[in-house]
Design a protein around this motif. Structure first.
Motif, PDB file in Angstrom:
ATOM      1  N   LEU A   1     -18.391  -0.358 -17.877  1.00  0.00           N
ATOM      2  CA  LEU A   1     -18.478   0.807 -16.994  1.00  0.00           C
ATOM      3  C   LEU A   1     -17.510   1.895 -17.436  1.00  0.00           C
ATOM      4  CD1 LEU A   1     -18.724  -0.922 -13.509  1.00  0.00           C
ATOM      5  CD2 LEU A   1     -20.402   0.673 -14.455  1.00  0.00           C
ATOM      6  N   LEU A   2     -16.327   1.488 -17.811  1.00  0.00           N
ATOM      7  CA  LEU A   2     -15.264   2.427 -18.163  1.00  0.00           C
ATOM      8  C   LEU A   2     -15.496   3.090 -19.517  1.00  0.00           C
ATOM      9  CD1 LEU A   2     -12.598   3.448 -17.016  1.00  0.00           C
ATOM     10  CD2 LEU A   2     -11.467   1.489 -18.074  1.00  0.00           C
ATOM     11  N   SER A   3     -15.970   2.333 -20.492  1.00  0.00           N
ATOM     12  CA  SER A   3     -15.973   2.858 -21.852  1.00  0.00           C
ATOM     13  C   SER A   3     -17.330   3.307 -22.388  1.00  0.00           C
ATOM     14  CB  SER A   3     -15.393   1.803 -22.799  1.00  0.00           C
ATOM     15  OG  SER A   3     -16.197   0.633 -22.775  1.00  0.00           O
ATOM     16  N   TRP A   4     -18.419   2.902 -21.776  1.00  0.00           N
ATOM     17  CA  TRP A   4     -19.732   3.175 -22.359  1.00  0.00           C
ATOM     18  C   TRP A   4     -20.295   4.545 -21.978  1.00  0.00           C
ATOM     19  CZ3 TRP A   4     -22.326   1.050 -26.203  1.00  0.00           C
ATOM     20  CH2 TRP A   4     -23.661   1.390 -26.363  1.00  0.00           C
ATOM     21  N   PHE A   5     -19.866   5.102 -20.850  1.00  0.00           N
ATOM     22  CA  PHE A   5     -20.481   6.303 -20.285  1.00  0.00           C
ATOM     23  C   PHE A   5     -19.540   7.503 -20.360  1.00  0.00           C
ATOM     24  CE2 PHE A   5     -22.138   2.535 -18.233  1.00  0.00           C
ATOM     25  CZ  PHE A   5     -23.509   2.725 -18.300  1.00  0.00           C
ATOM     26  N   ARG A   6     -20.130   8.683 -20.447  1.00  0.00           N
ATOM     27  CA  ARG A   6     -19.347   9.928 -20.449  1.00  0.00           C
ATOM     28  C   ARG A   6     -18.506  10.018 -19.175  1.00  0.00           C
ATOM     29  NH1 ARG A   6     -20.357  15.548 -18.891  1.00  0.00           N
ATOM     30  NH2 ARG A   6     -22.280  14.828 -17.924  1.00  0.00           N
ATOM     31  N   ALA A   7     -19.070   9.624 -18.043  1.00  0.00           N
ATOM     32  CA  ALA A   7     -18.349   9.630 -16.768  1.00  0.00           C
ATOM     33  C   ALA A   7     -17.891   8.207 -16.431  1.00  0.00           C
ATOM     34  CB  ALA A   7     -19.233  10.193 -15.663  1.00  0.00           C
ATOM     35  N   GLY A   8     -17.403   7.506 -17.443  1.00  0.00           N
ATOM     36  CA  GLY A   8     -17.012   6.108 -17.269  1.00  0.00           C
ATOM     37  C   GLY A   8     -15.941   5.900 -16.213  1.00  0.00           C
ATOM     38  N   ARG A   9     -14.963   6.786 -16.164  1.00  0.00           N
ATOM     39  CA  ARG A   9     -13.896   6.627 -15.162  1.00  0.00           C
ATOM     40  C   ARG A   9     -14.479   6.721 -13.756  1.00  0.00           C
ATOM     41  NH1 ARG A   9      -9.501   3.949 -14.741  1.00  0.00           N
ATOM     42  NH2 ARG A   9      -9.078   4.547 -16.886  1.00  0.00           N
ATOM     43  N   ARG A  10     -15.421   7.634 -13.547  1.00  0.00           N
ATOM     44  CA  ARG A  10     -16.072   7.747 -12.235  1.00  0.00           C
ATOM     45  C   ARG A  10     -16.863   6.476 -11.938  1.00  0.00           C
ATOM     46  NH1 ARG A  10     -21.238  11.204 -11.921  1.00  0.00           N
ATOM     47  NH2 ARG A  10     -21.839   9.326 -13.060  1.00  0.00           N
ATOM     48  N   ASN A  11     -17.677   6.029 -12.883  1.00  0.00           N
ATOM     49  CA  ASN A  11     -18.520   4.851 -12.667  1.00  0.00           C
ATOM     50  C   ASN A  11     -17.693   3.608 -12.376  1.00  0.00           C
ATOM     51  OD1 ASN A  11     -20.612   6.600 -13.258  1.00  0.00           O
ATOM     52  ND2 ASN A  11     -20.849   5.871 -15.356  1.00  0.00           N
ATOM     53  N   TYR A  12     -16.607   3.444 -13.114  1.00  0.00           N
ATOM     54  CA  TYR A  12     -15.690   2.323 -12.910  1.00  0.00           C
ATOM     55  C   TYR A  12     -15.054   2.395 -11.519  1.00  0.00           C
ATOM     56  CZ  TYR A  12     -11.289  -0.277 -13.386  1.00  0.00           C
ATOM     57  OH  TYR A  12     -10.215  -1.113 -13.181  1.00  0.00           O
ATOM     58  N   THR A  13     -14.629   3.586 -11.127  1.00  0.00           N
ATOM     59  CA  THR A  13     -13.959   3.741  -9.831  1.00  0.00           C
ATOM     60  C   THR A  13     -14.927   3.496  -8.687  1.00  0.00           C
ATOM     61  OG1 THR A  13     -12.448   5.318 -10.873  1.00  0.00           O
ATOM     62  CG2 THR A  13     -12.440   5.235  -8.463  1.00  0.00           C
ATOM     63  N   ILE A  14     -16.175   3.920  -8.832  1.00  0.00           N
ATOM     64  CA  ILE A  14     -17.191   3.604  -7.827  1.00  0.00           C
ATOM     65  C   ILE A  14     -17.269   2.092  -7.651  1.00  0.00           C
ATOM     66  CG2 ILE A  14     -19.681   3.566  -7.341  1.00  0.00           C
ATOM     67  CD1 ILE A  14     -19.831   6.325  -8.776  1.00  0.00           C
TER      68      ILE A  14
END
Length: 195
Positions: free
Chosen positions: A21-34
């Motif tokens: 979640l953290l590293s694969w996506f441009r908005a990884g930090r958002r996705n991880y935090t969700i």
């Protein structure tokens, strides 16, 4: 055929999901935090995504330890305890500030900051993580189910607490939600001395 979404039960798989979640996506930090907020609060994905920035942060940008919402599905009031995810929220807040993202939503769409990420978009994120890690049981409820499962196992199977945290009306509903109804029966039977 409807997908069966299950909790993540082992730490290694959980760590792999979080890292993806953290590293694969441009908005990884958002996705991880969700995912982290959903896991810690055990909210339904619709309620996590609908959180406003001011629900979680004070006017001087401190994390609130408690947030007060009404569950969208049930209409029941719910008090969120955010202390377990303070560090993740502060890191995420810095990520937003570094990118000059200002939104009324805690988890804005990366295309339109005046809107929050949709359930459909977050489903696509989780489906991609599942595809990358070859996990067929990931979905938008994975975070809620994983948080509930971890509370259940780490509190010596306190189903009453988990039921309350999920805002469920029966233990049977909670066990079925976690996919533990059969597992719980077998665990109980394992403790019985049948003579």
């Amino acid at each position: 055929m409807q997908q069966i979404v299950l909790p993540i039960k082992d730490d290694q798989t959980l760590h792999r999901v979080q890292q993806t979640l953290l590293s694969w996506f441009r908005a990884g930090r958002r996705n991880y935090t969700i995912f982290q907020v959903g896991k810690a609060t055990m909210l339904r994905v619709s309620d996590v995504l609908a959180l406003h920035y001011h629900d979680v942060f004070t006017t001087d940008d401190q994390v609130r330890f408690h947030a007060y919402i009404h569950d969208r599905k049930t209409g029941k009031p719910n008090t969120l305890y955010l202390k377990p995810v303070v560090s993740e929220l502060l890191t995420y807040q810095q990520w937003l500030h570094d990118r000059h993202i200002i939104s009324p939503w805690l988890f804005p769409s990366m295309r339109h900051y005046d809107r929050h990420i949709t359930e459909k978009q977050y489903y696509k994120v989780m489906a991609k993580v599942g595809e990358l890690l070859h996990l067929e049981y990931l979905g938008t409820h994975t975070m809620r189910k994983t948080g509930a499962y971890r509370v259940y196992t780490q509190t010596n199977y306190n189903i009453g607490l988990v039921m309350k945290l999920l805002n469920h009306s029966s233990e049977a509903m909670t066990l079925a939600y976690l996919g533990l109804d059969q597992e719980a029966r077998e665990h109980t039977l394992d403790q019985i001395d049948f003579g």
